[in-house]
Design a protein around this motif. Structure first.
Motif, short mmCIF file in Angstrom:
data_model
loop_
_atom_site.label_atom_id
_atom_site.label_comp_id
_atom_site.label_asym_id
_atom_site.label_seq_id
_atom_site.Cartn_x
_atom_site.Cartn_y
_atom_site.Cartn_z
N SER A 189 9.88 37.11 -15.64
CA SER A 189 11.14 37.58 -15.49
C SER A 189 11.39 37.93 -16.44
O SER A 189 12.34 39.20 -17.11
CB SER A 189 11.61 37.80 -14.27
N ILE A 190 12.26 36.76 -17.40
CA ILE A 190 13.26 36.84 -18.17
C ILE A 190 12.25 37.64 -19.85
O ILE A 190 12.73 38.53 -20.48
CB ILE A 190 13.03 35.29 -19.30
N LEU A 191 10.72 36.70 -19.79
CA LEU A 191 9.92 37.94 -20.79
C LEU A 191 9.73 39.34 -20.06
O LEU A 191 10.03 40.02 -21.20
CB LEU A 191 8.47 36.93 -20.82
N GLN A 192 9.50 39.77 -19.16
CA GLN A 192 9.71 41.13 -18.77
C GLN A 192 10.77 41.72 -19.02
O GLN A 192 10.60 42.82 -19.97
CB GLN A 192 9.70 41.43 -17.23
N SER A 193 11.97 41.09 -19.20
CA SER A 193 13.31 41.91 -19.27
C SER A 193 14.78 41.48 -19.71
O SER A 193 15.13 42.84 -19.94
CB SER A 193 13.15 42.72 -17.85
N SER A 194 14.47 40.71 -19.98
CA SER A 194 15.72 39.84 -20.55
C SER A 194 16.50 39.84 -21.73
O SER A 194 15.03 40.76 -22.29
CB SER A 194 15.67 38.42 -21.07
N PRO A 195 17.46 40.49 -21.78
CA PRO A 195 18.18 40.64 -22.99
C PRO A 195 17.90 40.39 -24.49
O PRO A 195 18.07 40.16 -25.50
CB PRO A 195 19.82 41.74 -22.75
N TRP A 196 17.40 39.16 -23.90
CA TRP A 196 17.68 37.81 -25.52
C TRP A 196 16.51 37.19 -25.60
O TRP A 196 16.50 36.66 -26.09
CB TRP A 196 18.38 36.68 -24.75
N VAL A 197 15.63 38.15 -25.17
CA VAL A 197 14.26 37.96 -26.18
C VAL A 197 13.89 39.08 -26.24
O VAL A 197 14.15 40.49 -25.64
CB VAL A 197 13.77 36.97 -24.95
N ILE A 198 12.25 39.03 -26.71
CA ILE A 198 11.88 40.16 -27.15
C ILE A 198 10.36 40.33 -26.51
O ILE A 198 9.96 39.50 -25.61
CB ILE A 198 10.73 40.16 -28.74
N ASN A 199 10.80 41.56 -25.03
CA ASN A 199 10.38 41.60 -23.99
C ASN A 199 8.64 41.24 -24.36
O ASN A 199 8.53 42.34 -24.94
CB ASN A 199 10.65 42.34 -23.56
N ASP A 200 7.72 41.39 -23.79
CA ASP A 200 6.61 40.90 -23.60
C ASP A 200 6.01 40.97 -22.01
O ASP A 200 5.42 39.72 -21.37
CB ASP A 200 6.70 39.25 -24.51
N GLU A 201 5.47 41.99 -22.31
CA GLU A 201 5.09 42.65 -20.47
C GLU A 201 3.44 41.70 -19.84
O GLU A 201 2.97 40.94 -18.88
CB GLU A 201 4.26 43.37 -20.53
N LYS A 202 2.68 41.16 -21.27
CA LYS A 202 1.35 40.76 -21.14
C LYS A 202 1.85 39.32 -21.18
O LYS A 202 1.01 38.53 -20.19
CB LYS A 202 0.26 40.87 -22.69
N LYS A 203 2.40 38.60 -22.04
CA LYS A 203 3.08 37.16 -21.32
C LYS A 203 3.34 36.76 -20.26
O LYS A 203 3.39 36.12 -19.03
CB LYS A 203 3.80 36.69 -22.06
N ALA A 204 3.93 38.36 -19.60
CA ALA A 204 5.36 37.89 -18.67
C ALA A 204 4.30 38.13 -17.31
O ALA A 204 3.86 37.35 -16.42
CB ALA A 204 6.01 39.43 -18.49
N LEU A 205 3.04 39.23 -17.60
CA LEU A 205 2.19 39.52 -16.38
C LEU A 205 1.12 37.82 -16.16
O LEU A 205 0.33 37.98 -14.91
CB LEU A 205 1.30 40.61 -17.09
#
Length: 259
Positions: free
Chosen positions: A133-149
């Motif tokens: 969820s952090i990887l998907q939408s956190s404003p503190w990181v570069i979002n990465d949907e592939k890693k989130a999945l």
């Protein structure tokens, strides 16, 4: 059911990790002793035993008791210091709780994410879900949907329901269209039929799944979104986005062309 304002970061609404206290966790020491004397005595005995133990698991349990029952006698910062000690000793649950506390309270976001990520390496499903969820939408990181999945997938394989819901969402709505897999998303939603029947987001995702079927029934799409809105309003959610979708999908002009 929170009535707090929606959290925003730089003018954009963001997800917020929070911990709620309910039931006896909200009681004072005197209320606990008066209403639940047996439980009060049992907790005191447990704390006395755990406090002097040198075992990692006992230290973790003691720290969590201090965090859960704030009426227990404790030194300032004792619980977080214990969690940090046990996290450094390689205890996955302590790593997750310590990281979550740092991230949730924004005392050290970078370290919070680090410890959540360390816990996820042990295969702890709730840590995997939180990291995703952090990887998907956190404003503190570069979002990465592939890693989130990837991390949602790992958590859902351990039958973590929330991860199934988020994975289904990405498989239908990811900005990276290479992640789209509507058949797999429908299968995940089918698995959630019983456990998520009170979750507004579940009905919204059912609407998206129906909308993307080759032979869709548009009345079902609207019905699912309306169910999401009704449940969301009951839980005091902001449902304006779903309401705007209904308006967009049900209004417009129709052109009839004669051959």
């Amino acid at each position: 059911m929170s009535t707090f304002p929606a959290p925003n970061f730089k003018g954009t609404r963001v997800n917020f990790l929070n911990r709620s206290y309910m039931g006896s966790a909200t009681y004072s020491k005197f209320q606990m002793k008066e209403e639940y004397e047996r439980l009060y005595d049992k907790l005191r005995r447990m704390v006395k035993r755990l406090k002097v133990s040198n075992k990692r698991e006992d230290k973790y349990q003691y720290a969590m008791m201090l965090l859960t029952f704030t009426w227990l006698n404790q030194e300032d910062g004792e619980a977080i210091a214990l969690l940090k000690e046990v996290a450094k000793a390689g205890h996955p649950l302590a790593q997750f709780e310590y990281g979550s506390k740092l991230y949730r309270e924004q005392t050290d976001i970078e370290q919070g994410i680090y410890w959540i990520s360390e816990a996820s390496k042990y295969g702890l499903p709730k840590a995997e879900y939180r990291l995703a969820s952090i990887l998907q939408s956190s404003p503190w990181v570069i979002n990465d949907e592939k890693k989130a999945l990837f991390w949602y997938q790992s958590a859902l394989e351990k039958d973590y329901p929330a991860a199934k819901l988020r994975a289904a969402e990405l498989k239908m709505l990811a900005s990276d269209t290479s992640l789209h897999d509507f058949d797999a998303a429908n299968e995940l939603l089918a698995q959630l039929k019983e456990s998520q029947r009170e979750n507004p987001e579940y009905y919204f995702l059912l609407a998206i799944a129906e909308k993307n079927k080759p032979s869709r029934n548009f009345s079902n799409v609207i019905n699912y979104v309306e169910q999401a809105i009704d449940l969301g309003e009951r839980f005091n959610w902001d449902v304006s986005y779903w309401q705007a979708l209904i308006e967009k999908w049900t209004k417009g002009s129709v052109t009839i062309v004669e051959d």
